[in-house]
Write a protein that holds these residues in place. Structure first.
Motif, PDB file in Angstrom:
ATOM      1  N   ALA A 188       0.834  -1.233   0.206  1.00  0.00           N
ATOM      2  CA  ALA A 188      -0.174   0.061  -0.135  1.00  0.00           C
ATOM      3  C   ALA A 188       0.824   1.539  -0.277  1.00  0.00           C
ATOM      4  N   THR A 189       2.500   1.137   0.864  1.00  0.00           N
ATOM      5  CA  THR A 189       2.940   2.684   1.032  1.00  0.00           C
ATOM      6  C   THR A 189       4.067   2.344   0.143  1.00  0.00           C
ATOM      7  N   ALA A 190       4.557   1.947  -0.377  1.00  0.00           N
ATOM      8  CA  ALA A 190       6.052   1.500  -1.375  1.00  0.00           C
ATOM      9  C   ALA A 190       6.857   2.571  -0.894  1.00  0.00           C
ATOM     10  N   PRO A 191       7.099   2.059   0.146  1.00  0.00           N
ATOM     11  CA  PRO A 191       8.866   2.713   0.934  1.00  0.00           C
ATOM     12  C   PRO A 191       9.383   2.839  -0.350  1.00  0.00           C
ATOM     13  N   MET A 192      10.341   3.403  -0.031  1.00  0.00           N
ATOM     14  CA  MET A 192      11.840   3.920  -1.014  1.00  0.00           C
ATOM     15  C   MET A 192      12.783   2.806  -0.473  1.00  0.00           C
ATOM     16  N   SER A 193      13.235   2.915   1.534  1.00  0.00           N
ATOM     17  CA  SER A 193      14.049   2.215   1.708  1.00  0.00           C
ATOM     18  C   SER A 193      13.343   1.183   2.750  1.00  0.00           C
ATOM     19  N   LEU A 194      14.715   0.086   3.710  1.00  0.00           N
ATOM     20  CA  LEU A 194      13.674  -0.239   4.855  1.00  0.00           C
ATOM     21  C   LEU A 194      14.150   1.038   5.914  1.00  0.00           C
ATOM     22  N   SER A 195      15.097   1.790   5.751  1.00  0.00           N
ATOM     23  CA  SER A 195      15.901   2.680   6.833  1.00  0.00           C
ATOM     24  C   SER A 195      16.488   3.753   6.036  1.00  0.00           C
ATOM     25  N   GLU A 196      16.389   4.649   6.937  1.00  0.00           N
ATOM     26  CA  GLU A 196      17.557   6.005   6.786  1.00  0.00           C
ATOM     27  C   GLU A 196      18.583   5.227   6.227  1.00  0.00           C
ATOM     28  N   ALA A 197      19.579   4.423   7.264  1.00  0.00           N
ATOM     29  CA  ALA A 197      20.709   3.966   6.525  1.00  0.00           C
ATOM     30  C   ALA A 197      20.799   2.946   5.633  1.00  0.00           C
ATOM     31  N   THR A 198      19.751   2.422   4.964  1.00  0.00           N
ATOM     32  CA  THR A 198      19.817   2.131   3.759  1.00  0.00           C
ATOM     33  C   THR A 198      18.872   2.306   2.782  1.00  0.00           C
ATOM     34  N   MET A 199      18.964   4.137   2.671  1.00  0.00           N
ATOM     35  CA  MET A 199      18.846   5.383   1.379  1.00  0.00           C
ATOM     36  C   MET A 199      19.648   5.184   0.727  1.00  0.00           C
ATOM     37  N   ASP A 200      19.016   5.329  -0.570  1.00  0.00           N
ATOM     38  CA  ASP A 200      20.040   6.356  -1.850  1.00  0.00           C
ATOM     39  C   ASP A 200      20.301   7.442  -1.617  1.00  0.00           C
ATOM     40  N   LYS A 201      21.773   7.153  -0.632  1.00  0.00           N
ATOM     41  CA  LYS A 201      22.938   8.900  -0.102  1.00  0.00           C
ATOM     42  C   LYS A 201      21.786   9.977  -1.318  1.00  0.00           C
TER      43      LYS A 201
END
Length: 302
Positions: A188-201
């Motif tokens: 439903a929400t389509a998150p971009m990543s698991l956490s801040e640490a794993t998000m594309d810099k």
């Protein structure tokens, strides 16, 4: 007759067939180009290749899981009608099973055995039978102590328009129960990543630049501008915190209970989410839009 590389190249350009298929066609027909093309057509190989320039943005996502290993694959077709075809659904199901066992990459899966032939050849055969271009476009493998799957808008068991995998550590019964809820949340929400640490810099940096410019512009036109220190130390960090909370799975408000984050809901259940994958049919594919008149004109011109 000796078959040269130039002959193979010419046949590939004329038919669109693969190198090995083109070579085999020439060998089977003693170098006769016309006969080789007819041979490819009878095998369905030239027909498949001729459709390769048509956009395949429909289709299905298939999921398969075995204990702590799960896979989600996307096979595209040109029309949604084909996604309802039992032949196509069987193809998606079988390729997902192969990918679960052998899937290091799409290339590895394409070369793997499926009922005595390669996956790639089986897909080409389906193209010839069904009459639409198809593309084995994406594959995600996920491993963990427990992997849970979910399919949204299911067309058949284990396949639909959106496929989700969630990997969890913790008691298997708890992981299975709440893992399904987390998978539905992800769909439903389509998150971009698991956490801040794993998000594309790069994504984070771009968002920071946008929010900085926006905050400074708003402040410049405000009736009572705030000190620049407040902008940089409070407003911009606050907006970035909100962005990360909305776009990371662990930071999002849990759809089943919006009073807690997904991370907190996992802790309350005694499990840990270690990874996820969400695959939606046609995501990122640019569809060509042509009106009927333009399509007719294009056909007549050809």
């Amino acid at each position: 007759m000796a078959i040269t590389a130039a002959m193979v190249k010419e046949l590939r350009e004329m038919s669109g067939a693969g190198m090995m298929d083109a070579k085999k066609a020439l060998v089977e027909n003693d170098g006769n180009m016309d006969a080789a093309i007819d041979w490819l057509r009878t095998k369905g190989l030239a027909k498949a290749a001729k459709k390769s320039d048509r956009v395949a943005a429909e289709g299905l996502v298939g999921v398969a899981v075995d204990g702590g290993r799960g896979v989600a694959i996307e096979i595209n077709s040109e029309t949604d009608f084909v996604a309802k075809n039992e032949d196509f659904q069987s193809l998606v199901r079988e390729v997902a099973k192969v990918a679960l066992q052998t899937g290091e990459s799409i290339e590895v899966v394409k070369a793997a055995d499926l009922n005595g032939d390669t996956v790639e050849n089986v897909i080409n055969g389906a193209i010839a039978r069904i009459g639409e271009n198809m593309t084995f476009r994406r594959m995600h493998l996920l491993e963990g102590e427990t992997v849970v799957t979910y399919v949204h808008n299911a067309a058949a068991e284990g396949m639909g328009k959106i496929g989700v995998l969630v990997a969890l550590n913790g008691p298997a019964d708890k992981a299975q129960e709440i893992g399904k809820q987390f998978a539905m949340h992800i769909a439903a929400t389509a998150p971009m990543s698991l956490s801040e640490a794993t998000m594309d810099k790069d994504v984070v940096e771009r968002e920071l630049q946008v929010q900085t410019a926006k905050a400074l512009e708003e402040n410049a036109t405000a009736a009572k501008p705030k000190p620049e220190q407040v902008i940089h130390n409070n407003i911009i960090p606050g907006r970035m915190k909100k962005f990360l909370a909305e776009n990371t799975l662990l930071g999002q408000a849990f759809v089943i209970n919006p009073d807690v984050t997904v991370e907190q809901a996992a802790k309350d259940a005694g499990v840990e989410i270690t990874g996820f994958a969400r695959v939606a049919v046609g995501e990122g594919v640019e569809k060509k839009e042509e009106d009927f008149a333009a399509e007719v004109a294009k056909t007549l011109a050809g």
